[in-house]
Design a protein around this motif. Structure first.
Motif, PDB file in Angstrom:
ATOM      1  N   SER A 159      99.405  80.733  54.526  1.00 41.55           N
ATOM      2  CA  SER A 159      98.653  80.068  55.590  1.00 41.55           C
ATOM      3  C   SER A 159      98.038  78.783  55.055  1.00 41.55           C
ATOM      4  O   SER A 159      97.585  78.720  53.903  1.00 41.55           O
ATOM      5  CB  SER A 159      97.550  81.004  56.092  1.00 41.55           C
ATOM      6  N   PRO A 160      97.996  77.710  55.865  1.00 40.34           N
ATOM      7  CA  PRO A 160      97.347  76.484  55.395  1.00 40.34           C
ATOM      8  C   PRO A 160      95.869  76.686  55.076  1.00 40.34           C
ATOM      9  O   PRO A 160      95.317  76.006  54.209  1.00 40.34           O
ATOM     10  CB  PRO A 160      97.535  75.503  56.560  1.00 40.34           C
ATOM     11  N   TRP A 161      95.220  77.624  55.739  1.00 46.83           N
ATOM     12  CA  TRP A 161      93.802  77.895  55.484  1.00 46.83           C
ATOM     13  C   TRP A 161      93.613  78.583  54.140  1.00 46.83           C
ATOM     14  O   TRP A 161      92.688  78.266  53.385  1.00 46.83           O
ATOM     15  CB  TRP A 161      93.219  78.746  56.615  1.00 46.83           C
ATOM     16  N   PHE A 183      87.896  73.778  49.769  1.00 51.81           N
ATOM     17  CA  PHE A 183      86.613  73.935  50.463  1.00 51.81           C
ATOM     18  C   PHE A 183      85.481  74.074  49.444  1.00 51.81           C
ATOM     19  O   PHE A 183      84.476  73.369  49.501  1.00 51.81           O
ATOM     20  CB  PHE A 183      86.676  75.165  51.375  1.00 51.81           C
ATOM     21  N   GLY A 184      85.635  75.004  48.500  1.00 46.62           N
ATOM     22  CA  GLY A 184      84.596  75.219  47.490  1.00 46.62           C
ATOM     23  C   GLY A 184      84.409  74.020  46.584  1.00 46.62           C
ATOM     24  O   GLY A 184      83.277  73.685  46.204  1.00 46.62           O
ATOM     25  N   MET A 207      90.283  69.096  56.755  1.00 46.32           N
ATOM     26  CA  MET A 207      89.226  69.719  57.536  1.00 46.32           C
ATOM     27  C   MET A 207      88.406  70.678  56.680  1.00 46.32           C
ATOM     28  O   MET A 207      87.171  70.730  56.790  1.00 46.32           O
ATOM     29  CB  MET A 207      89.800  70.477  58.724  1.00 46.32           C
ATOM     30  N   LEU A 208      89.078  71.444  55.806  1.00 45.41           N
ATOM     31  CA  LEU A 208      88.337  72.357  54.940  1.00 45.41           C
ATOM     32  C   LEU A 208      87.496  71.593  53.916  1.00 45.41           C
ATOM     33  O   LEU A 208      86.385  72.008  53.588  1.00 45.41           O
ATOM     34  CB  LEU A 208      89.301  73.315  54.235  1.00 45.41           C
ATOM     35  N   GLN A 209      88.022  70.486  53.421  1.00 48.07           N
ATOM     36  CA  GLN A 209      87.214  69.665  52.519  1.00 48.07           C
ATOM     37  C   GLN A 209      85.988  69.119  53.245  1.00 48.07           C
ATOM     38  O   GLN A 209      84.863  69.153  52.711  1.00 48.07           O
ATOM     39  CB  GLN A 209      88.057  68.518  51.965  1.00 48.07           C
TER      40      GLN A 209
END
Length: 427
Positions: free
Chosen positions: A17-19, A26-27, A159-161
């Motif tokens: 998954s891209p997520w 993200f972290g 988006m997660l960044q």
């Protein structure tokens, strides 16, 4: 593609998954926002005082950037040769966490110039560990994701960044308002970084690099051949220019909030400015990535870079904090669109599948190398402001705008559709 005798074709690794794939970003984004834009500027002032804050913050960032400049290509090359990604990511995360512990100890228990050197040592460990982990991690998008999906995956990554940065801004705001101990900030960073890394490590398959190398020997390019590949060369140059613009301003936002916008609590004001940028960028990251899969990467970058350049200059003329917030929102729209296609454009430009980690590590140098300007830019900021009229801010913000515009102009040289020429030659 012809196989060597005795070499079995390896099944392609499953597409995560891209997520899941981008969770560790993200972290990492959460950590760097809190460190570079909130904690480090405030703590440098505590260690060395106001008069030398620009110089010592620039020194801290510049020395740390040397690690980020040299390490990723070396670790990436090693990762390609041993055919492993995930063990190196685990080791890097461990060193990163140790560095955060050292920085937290220095910030909460030490003072003066001696405390600064311990703080610097911890920061170097953070830089070493994080870059050791992200060098092989950077190879996963070009290695696992088909070209037609890279815009989507790059958009999710952006988006997660941005979401990690937003959470970092919220965390900084809460810590500042409640006047919580410095050590708590580092515990929070470590927890978010560790959880995000575990999600990626548990959800991403180990790659089949050894099998790929047996199946297609001799297609690995040396560094000179890599830069002779025109798509890679121009992507490297344009990314360096955008990063140069970013790092001409980003480290000094807290000083800008205090000296130009006259905020009584610069750290809180910086958090609000960053949250405005990040919220706006979230709105354009997913959209920009998907649009780039349909119309191409470059049109998105043309628009994004122009918006960023105009807003960088406009911030110098903001009459008050509320206008600056509005300009930050507009800047964030451009920044989010740029981020959404940045990784896809870089992945498209990789010339050979046998050296993704090394080549992505070299490409990443275009982003971290410009961090070295933090040292001369810090000195330039102090010199300019000493002349009066906040001249230092005019110089560094003006340079940022010039870099964004030059990046927009030169990205025209990047071919819109890139094929892996080295791979095609051995098919």
């Amino acid at each position: 593609m012809t196989l060597l005798p005795g070499a079995a074709a390896a099944p392609p690794p499953r597409l995560p998954s891209p997520w899941t794939l981008s969770s560790f970003w993200f972290g990492t984004a959460f950590m760097w926002l809190l460190l570079l834009l909130v904690l480090m500027p405030a703590e440098v002032v505590q260690f060395v005082g106001d008069e030398r804050k620009g110089t010592f913050l620039g020194l801290l960032g510049g020395i740390g950037a040397l690690v980020a400049l040299v390490l990723p290509p070396i670790v990436g090359n090693y990762s390609d040769r041993i055919g492993k990604r995930l063990p190196l990511i685990r080791l890097g995360v461990g060193v990163n966490l140790i560095g955060l512990a050292v920085m937290g100890y220095a910030a909460s228990a030490l003072q003066g110039i001696s405390g600064f050197w311990v703080y610097l040592a911890g920061f170097l460990l953070v830089q070493f560990g994080n870059n050791y982990a992200t060098a092989p991690y950077s190879a996963l998008v070009p290695e696992l994701v088909p070209p037609l999906l890279r815009g989507r995956y790059s958009g999710v990554m952006g988006m997660l960044q941005a979401s990690g940065q937003l959470l970092g801004g919220v965390g900084a705001l809460v810590i500042g308002l409640l006047d919580l101990p410095d050590a708590l900030s580092y515990v929070l960073i470590a927890a978010v970084l560790l959880i995000s890394a575990v999600v990626t490590l548990r959800g991403v398959p180990e790659t089949q690099l050894q099998a790929q190398r047996l199946a297609a020997p001799g297609k690995r390019l040396n560094v000179a051949q890599l830069f002779a590949h025109q798509p890679f060369l121009w992507v490297f140059i344009t990314r360096a220019l955008f990063a140069l613009g970013q790092y001409s301003v980003q480290p000094f936002l807290q000083f800008y909030a205090g000296d130009v916008l006259h905020q009584k609590n610069p750290a809180t004001a910086t958090s609000l400015l960053l949250m405005a940028i990040i919220l706006a960028s979230i709105a354009t990251t997913l959209i920009g990535g998907r649009v780039s899969d349909r119309i191409g990467r470059k049109p998105v970058i043309y628009l994004a870079g122009t918006v960023m350049a105009v807003m960088a200059v406009a911030l110098l003329f903001a009459p008050n904090f509320y206008v600056a917030l509005g300009l930050a929102l507009a800047f964030g729209l451009g920044f989010g669109a740029f981020t959404s296609v940045d990784w896809a454009l870089g992945s498209d430009a990789m010339p050979s599948s046998s050296s993704y980690a090394r080549d992505m590590g070299i490409w990443h140098v275009a982003f971290v190398g410009p961090q070295l300007v933090e040292t001369p830019q810090g000195a330039l900021l102090d010199w300019g402001n000493a002349q009066g009229g906040n001249l230092g801010y005019s110089l560094v913000f003006g340079l940022a705008a010039a870099c964004f515009i030059l990046g927009v102009l030169l990205v025209r040289n990047v071919p819109e559709t890139v094929h892996n020429a080295a791979d095609r030659a051995v098919t």
